[in-house]
Design an enzyme around this catalytic site. Structure first.
Site, PDB file in Angstrom:
ATOM      1  CD  GLU A 109       9.293 -25.500  23.152  1.00  0.00           C
ATOM      2  OE1 GLU A 109       8.605 -24.540  23.568  1.00  0.00           O
ATOM      3  OE2 GLU A 109       9.913 -25.494  22.083  1.00  0.00           O
ATOM      4  CB  CYS A 117      13.587 -23.335  19.069  1.00  0.00           C
ATOM      5  SG  CYS A 117      15.077 -23.030  20.064  1.00  0.00           S
TER       6      CYS A 117
END
Length: 200
Positions: A105, A2
């Protein structure tokens, strides 16, 4: 992994309260004009939840812990956080929760996707440490669910609202939460077009 997430105080009343509490605890060093609400990137300061005695409070922390061999650690694997020397002490006594509206992402082709629980905030499990007088956090990651796995081989460890207090205040409960199944998320591409729906 992340590497960027969204924190929006406009969507959730709870987030506005979290920011106000963190501002009070920062002795006026942060206010709504200089807090970077919106996209949060490594090295930014952002509000996180921690335990203080038996209370849950919020404070501003910096995203990223300096690595022993240089560089910046922004994530830690949930599977190894209890045994890695760099994070073992933090997992035992310095856990945190990072509130977010969703996270981003990128796939192998550098296409950007946004993951969220529509209409609900998400709570990312993390740990923190004090680095030269500043509390710094990392986000824990785990194996991806069906919505994420064709984009990336890792995703944040996401807690539901009822798991926030146990994660922060009970070391034994926190250990059991390291292996929870991530919730179904909604995925949208960078242009905002929905590309995969909620599975539940």
């Amino acid at each position: 992994m992340c590497g960027r997430y969204l924190f929006s105080t406009q969507e959730y009343k709870e987030f506005r309260q979290i920011v106000r509490d963190a501002q009070r605890r920062s002795n006026g060093q942060h206010n709504e004009l200089n807090f970077p609400a919106g996209d949060i990137a490594p090295t930014n300061e952002a509000p996180v939840l921690i335990s203080s005695g038996n209370k849950i409070v919020s404070e501003f922390q910096r995203w990223g812990i300096p690595g022993w061999l240089g560089g910046l650690m922004i994530n830690a694997r949930a599977e190894t956080v209890c045994v890695k020397p760099m994070f073992r002490r933090s997992m035992a006594a310095q856990r945190c929760v990072i509130p977010a509206s969703g996270y981003y992402e990128w796939d192998a082709g550098r296409h950007k996707y946004f993951f969220q629980l529509p209409g609900k905030p998400i709570y990312l499990a993390g740990v923190y440490d004090n680095c030269e007088g500043t509390n710094c956090f990392v986000i824990l990651t785990t194996a991806p669910n069906e919505v994420v796995k064709d984009i990336h081989d890792r995703m944040p460890l996401i807690l539901n609202h009822d798991q926030v207090r146990p994660w922060l205040t009970d070391a034994q409960s926190a250990l059991s939460l390291l292996t929870i199944v991530p919730p179904a998320l909604q995925r949208s591409s960078e242009d905002g077009q929905l590309s995969f729906g909620d599975l539940m």
